[in-house]
Design a protein around this motif. Structure first.
Motif, PDB file in Angstrom:
ATOM      1  N   ARG A  29       0.668  -0.935   0.436  1.00  0.00           N
ATOM      2  CA  ARG A  29      -0.326  -0.424  -0.150  1.00  0.00           C
ATOM      3  C   ARG A  29       0.924   1.260  -0.342  1.00  0.00           C
ATOM      4  NH1 ARG A  29      -5.107   1.774   3.749  1.00  0.00           N
ATOM      5  NH2 ARG A  29      -5.602   3.724   2.689  1.00  0.00           N
ATOM      6  N   ARG A  30       0.015   2.233  -0.863  1.00  0.00           N
ATOM      7  CA  ARG A  30       0.848   3.622  -0.969  1.00  0.00           C
ATOM      8  C   ARG A  30       0.470   4.873   0.841  1.00  0.00           C
ATOM      9  NH1 ARG A  30       3.243   4.382  -6.675  1.00  0.00           N
ATOM     10  NH2 ARG A  30       3.367   2.682  -7.033  1.00  0.00           N
ATOM     11  N   TYR A  31       1.088   5.608   0.901  1.00  0.00           N
ATOM     12  CA  TYR A  31       0.923   6.047   1.566  1.00  0.00           C
ATOM     13  C   TYR A  31       1.826   7.877   1.612  1.00  0.00           C
ATOM     14  CZ  TYR A  31      -0.290   2.194   4.423  1.00  0.00           C
ATOM     15  OH  TYR A  31      -1.037   1.253   4.806  1.00  0.00           O
ATOM     16  N   ASP A  32       0.612   8.193   1.466  1.00  0.00           N
ATOM     17  CA  ASP A  32       1.653   9.816   1.319  1.00  0.00           C
ATOM     18  C   ASP A  32       1.372  10.886   2.592  1.00  0.00           C
ATOM     19  OD1 ASP A  32       0.405   9.999  -1.647  1.00  0.00           O
ATOM     20  OD2 ASP A  32      -1.552   9.913  -0.649  1.00  0.00           O
ATOM     21  N   LEU A  33       2.846  11.296   2.379  1.00  0.00           N
ATOM     22  CA  LEU A  33       3.535  12.385   3.560  1.00  0.00           C
ATOM     23  C   LEU A  33       3.814  13.945   2.388  1.00  0.00           C
ATOM     24  CD1 LEU A  33       5.329   9.431   3.319  1.00  0.00           C
ATOM     25  CD2 LEU A  33       6.666   9.938   4.728  1.00  0.00           C
ATOM     26  N   ALA A  34       3.415  13.946   3.527  1.00  0.00           N
ATOM     27  CA  ALA A  34       3.622  16.134   3.621  1.00  0.00           C
ATOM     28  C   ALA A  34       4.257  16.508   4.643  1.00  0.00           C
ATOM     29  CB  ALA A  34       2.160  16.513   3.895  1.00  0.00           C
ATOM     30  N   ARG A  35       4.218  18.773   4.579  1.00  0.00           N
ATOM     31  CA  ARG A  35       5.184  18.341   6.251  1.00  0.00           C
ATOM     32  C   ARG A  35       4.009  18.409   7.565  1.00  0.00           C
ATOM     33  NH1 ARG A  35       5.912  25.117   6.137  1.00  0.00           N
ATOM     34  NH2 ARG A  35       6.723  25.375   7.861  1.00  0.00           N
ATOM     35  N   GLY A  36       5.462  18.137   8.346  1.00  0.00           N
ATOM     36  CA  GLY A  36       4.709  17.679   9.227  1.00  0.00           C
ATOM     37  C   GLY A  36       4.415  16.234   9.151  1.00  0.00           C
ATOM     38  N   LEU A  76       1.462   3.377  11.627  1.00  0.00           N
ATOM     39  CA  LEU A  76       1.712   4.448  12.037  1.00  0.00           C
ATOM     40  C   LEU A  76       2.267   5.810  12.224  1.00  0.00           C
ATOM     41  CD1 LEU A  76       2.571   2.876  15.725  1.00  0.00           C
ATOM     42  CD2 LEU A  76       0.126   2.828  15.025  1.00  0.00           C
ATOM     43  N   MET A  77       1.336   6.710  11.606  1.00  0.00           N
ATOM     44  CA  MET A  77       1.147   8.015  10.913  1.00  0.00           C
ATOM     45  C   MET A  77       0.935   8.860  10.781  1.00  0.00           C
ATOM     46  SD  MET A  77       2.526   7.950   6.490  1.00  0.00           S
ATOM     47  CE  MET A  77       0.456   7.761   6.457  1.00  0.00           C
ATOM     48  N   ARG A  78       1.347  10.236  11.440  1.00  0.00           N
ATOM     49  CA  ARG A  78      -0.088  11.028  11.755  1.00  0.00           C
ATOM     50  C   ARG A  78       1.365  12.149  11.134  1.00  0.00           C
ATOM     51  NH1 ARG A  78      -2.006   8.887  17.632  1.00  0.00           N
ATOM     52  NH2 ARG A  78      -3.624   7.723  16.865  1.00  0.00           N
ATOM     53  N   SER A  79      -0.446  13.420  11.495  1.00  0.00           N
ATOM     54  CA  SER A  79       0.458  14.968  11.233  1.00  0.00           C
ATOM     55  C   SER A  79       0.434  15.916  12.373  1.00  0.00           C
ATOM     56  CB  SER A  79      -0.795  15.503  10.169  1.00  0.00           C
ATOM     57  OG  SER A  79      -0.660  15.038   9.014  1.00  0.00           O
ATOM     58  N   LEU A  80       1.646  15.647  12.832  1.00  0.00           N
ATOM     59  CA  LEU A  80       1.806  16.394  13.961  1.00  0.00           C
ATOM     60  C   LEU A  80       1.335  18.001  14.120  1.00  0.00           C
ATOM     61  CD1 LEU A  80       6.075  15.481  14.940  1.00  0.00           C
ATOM     62  CD2 LEU A  80       3.438  14.342  15.843  1.00  0.00           C
ATOM     63  N   GLU A 117      -3.853  15.734  16.301  1.00  0.00           N
ATOM     64  CA  GLU A 117      -4.791  15.555  16.452  1.00  0.00           C
ATOM     65  C   GLU A 117      -5.268  14.699  15.003  1.00  0.00           C
ATOM     66  OE1 GLU A 117      -6.792  19.052  17.360  1.00  0.00           O
ATOM     67  OE2 GLU A 117      -5.610  19.293  19.319  1.00  0.00           O
ATOM     68  N   THR A 118      -4.300  15.092  14.075  1.00  0.00           N
ATOM     69  CA  THR A 118      -4.862  14.866  13.083  1.00  0.00           C
ATOM     70  C   THR A 118      -3.867  13.619  12.597  1.00  0.00           C
ATOM     71  OG1 THR A 118      -4.930  16.659  12.039  1.00  0.00           O
ATOM     72  CG2 THR A 118      -4.945  15.249   9.969  1.00  0.00           C
ATOM     73  N   THR A 119      -4.913  12.411  11.611  1.00  0.00           N
ATOM     74  CA  THR A 119      -3.765  10.794  11.773  1.00  0.00           C
ATOM     75  C   THR A 119      -3.968  11.175  10.068  1.00  0.00           C
ATOM     76  OG1 THR A 119      -4.760   9.708  13.400  1.00  0.00           O
ATOM     77  CG2 THR A 119      -4.783   8.211  11.615  1.00  0.00           C
ATOM     78  N   THR A 120      -2.660  11.172   9.372  1.00  0.00           N
ATOM     79  CA  THR A 120      -2.880  11.107   7.347  1.00  0.00           C
ATOM     80  C   THR A 120      -3.346   9.499   7.062  1.00  0.00           C
ATOM     81  OG1 THR A 120      -1.187  12.778   8.372  1.00  0.00           O
ATOM     82  CG2 THR A 120      -1.268  11.909   5.889  1.00  0.00           C
TER      83      THR A 120
END
Length: 164
Positions: free
Chosen positions: A51-58, A111-115, A159-162
């Motif tokens: 599976r692919r997961y997108d990553l962005a700043r934070g 386990l991936m979230r936006s800080l 708070e935000t789950t990516t």
């Protein structure tokens, strides 16, 4: 493919910054060390398993020893901090019920979230500070332990789950 990371003698892990250098051939891999990545700028995509997961700043992502991962499709301005922590340091540092989760070889999920911006800036500064201590084994190991134990509750309180 299982990769053997070459850590400096006496070091229980390592922290370094990564900046995109354009296209390079990579292959999916895993290693004995727990890995965390904190995206500082740009965007990228990780392939974890199938599976692919997108990553962005934070974005803060944890990569466990049994999770094959491959960095894909990074933007020209992509940069991140990478930390790898060996099992011996994890055993010493992870004593609470919450942190024991970091000892698992594969949590069965990504386990991936936006800080939040303040968390991202603090963790960025902390990782940079510990990275600069690599010449002093004791400071580097103590700093790596502290960075790990700071990043984990920051991740859990994000708070935000990516989603991928």
């Amino acid at each position: 493919m299982k990769e053997i990371l070459k850590l400096s003698p006496g070091h229980d892990g390592a922290i370094w910054s990564y900046t995109s250098s354009g296209f390079s051939r990579r292959r999916s891999h895993r290693h004995e060390e727990l890995e965390l990545n904190l995206v500082i700028a740009g965007t990228a995509r990780y392939l974890l398993g199938e599976r692919r997961y997108d990553l962005a700043r934070g974005t803060l992502i944890w990569l466990f020893p049994e999770q094959d991962h491959l960095l894909l499709d990074e933007s020209h301005d992509y940069s991140m901090w990478i930390a790898v922590i060996n099992p011996a340091l994890l055993d010493r540092a992870c004593k609470t019920l919450s942190t024991r989760m970091l000892l698992i070889r594969d949590p069965g999920k990504v386990l991936m979230r936006s800080l939040q911006p303040n968390q991202r800036m603090r963790l960025t500064a902390l990782l940079a500070e510990v990275s600069s201590a690599q010449g002093d084994v004791d400071r580097a190991n103590a700093g790596l332990s502290y960075a790990l134990l700071w990043a984990w509750p920051s991740f859990n309180s994000a708070e935000t789950t990516t989603l991928g």
